[in-house]
Design an enzyme around this catalytic site. Structure first.
Site, PDB file in Angstrom:
ATOM      1  N   ASP A  11       0.870  -1.162   0.000  1.00  0.00           N
ATOM      2  CA  ASP A  11       0.000   0.000   0.000  1.00  0.00           C
ATOM      3  C   ASP A  11       0.919   1.228   0.000  1.00  0.00           C
ATOM      4  O   ASP A  11       2.114   1.111   0.300  1.00  0.00           O
ATOM      5  CB  ASP A  11      -0.870  -0.036   1.255  1.00  0.00           C
ATOM      6  CG  ASP A  11      -1.723   1.199   1.426  1.00  0.00           C
ATOM      7  OD1 ASP A  11      -2.260   1.687   0.425  1.00  0.00           O
ATOM      8  OD2 ASP A  11      -1.847   1.681   2.570  1.00  0.00           O
ATOM      9  N   ASP A  13      -0.112   4.992   1.168  1.00  0.00           N
ATOM     10  CA  ASP A  13      -0.303   5.903   2.302  1.00  0.00           C
ATOM     11  C   ASP A  13      -0.209   5.150   3.633  1.00  0.00           C
ATOM     12  O   ASP A  13      -0.883   4.141   3.841  1.00  0.00           O
ATOM     13  CB  ASP A  13      -1.654   6.600   2.192  1.00  0.00           C
ATOM     14  CG  ASP A  13      -1.734   7.498   0.969  1.00  0.00           C
ATOM     15  OD1 ASP A  13      -2.346   8.562   1.056  1.00  0.00           O
ATOM     16  OD2 ASP A  13      -1.165   7.129  -0.081  1.00  0.00           O
TER      17      ASP A  13
END
Length: 211
Positions: A11, A13
């Site tokens: 991922d 963020d």
């Protein structure tokens, strides 16, 4: 395309980087508090991610394109990220990122962090400003899982040789289809579902788990 020994998909963020980009963009609109609360609810899995993202992006209406440069200047890479990507490459692996964030930021920071391929949302623009809408399909949990599987197939990597690393509910499907799902800086539901939980907020901790 040259086959890879293994694939690591992160991922973006709060995983690849320490920030939540949409909150930095919301600063530009003076609406960080409401966007931050909506982000937290989505990451805990309390609301549908796509619905939440549309709500949060709507709060960005009117933010000028010039804000992207200011936001990019505030991005903080997660400690250990370059060590991890270098180790993956040294061992014949490939690094991918699938993000519920935005290409407008990721396109500028991913190459310098050693990421080989990435996918994210795009923000709709008109007359040099954000319209408050997403341009195209939203990168949700199913999209993340499908991207990991698609890249693995392209690279000739068997599913057991894939690693997914994430922090929020939007990462659970990707972690479920990977050979190893790692919760990093994660919400409780993600920690419970993960194969392993990385305690320190340092991505170099993952190196010992690489094939």
């Amino acid at each position: 395309m040259t086959a890879a020994r293994f694939l690591v998909v992160l991922d973006a963020d709060s995983t690849l980087i320490r920030n939540e980009v949409i909150e930095l963009l919301a600063d530009e609109a003076g609406r960080r508090a409401e966007v931050q609360a909506a982000t937290e609810a989505a990451m805990r899995g309390e609301v549908d991610f796509s619905t939440s993202l549309r709500f949060r992006v709507a709060a960005l209406q009117g933010v000028p394109v010039s804000a992207f440069e200011r936001v990019r200047a505030r991005i903080e890479p997660t400690p250990g990220v370059r060590d991890l990507t270098a180790a993956v490459h040294d061992r014949g692996g490939v690094v991918g990122v699938v993000s519920g964030g935005f290409h407008e930021i990721l396109d500028h920071i991913a190459p310098g962090l050693g990421v080989d391929r990435w996918r994210a949302n795009r923000l709709e623009l008109a007359d040099g400003e954000l319209t408050g809408r997403v341009d195209g399909d939203i990168v949700d949990g199913a999209f993340k899982a499908a991207s990991l599987q698609e890249w693995a197939a392209e690279l000739g990597v068997p599913s057991h040789a894939t690693i997914a690393i994430g922090d929020g509910a939007n990462d659970l499907q990707m972690m479920a289809v990977a050979g190893l799902g790692l919760a990093f800086n994660a919400k409780p539901a993600v920690r419970e579902a993960a194969s392993l939980v990385i305690g320190p907020q340092d991505l170099s901790e993952v190196i010992a788990l690489l094939p």
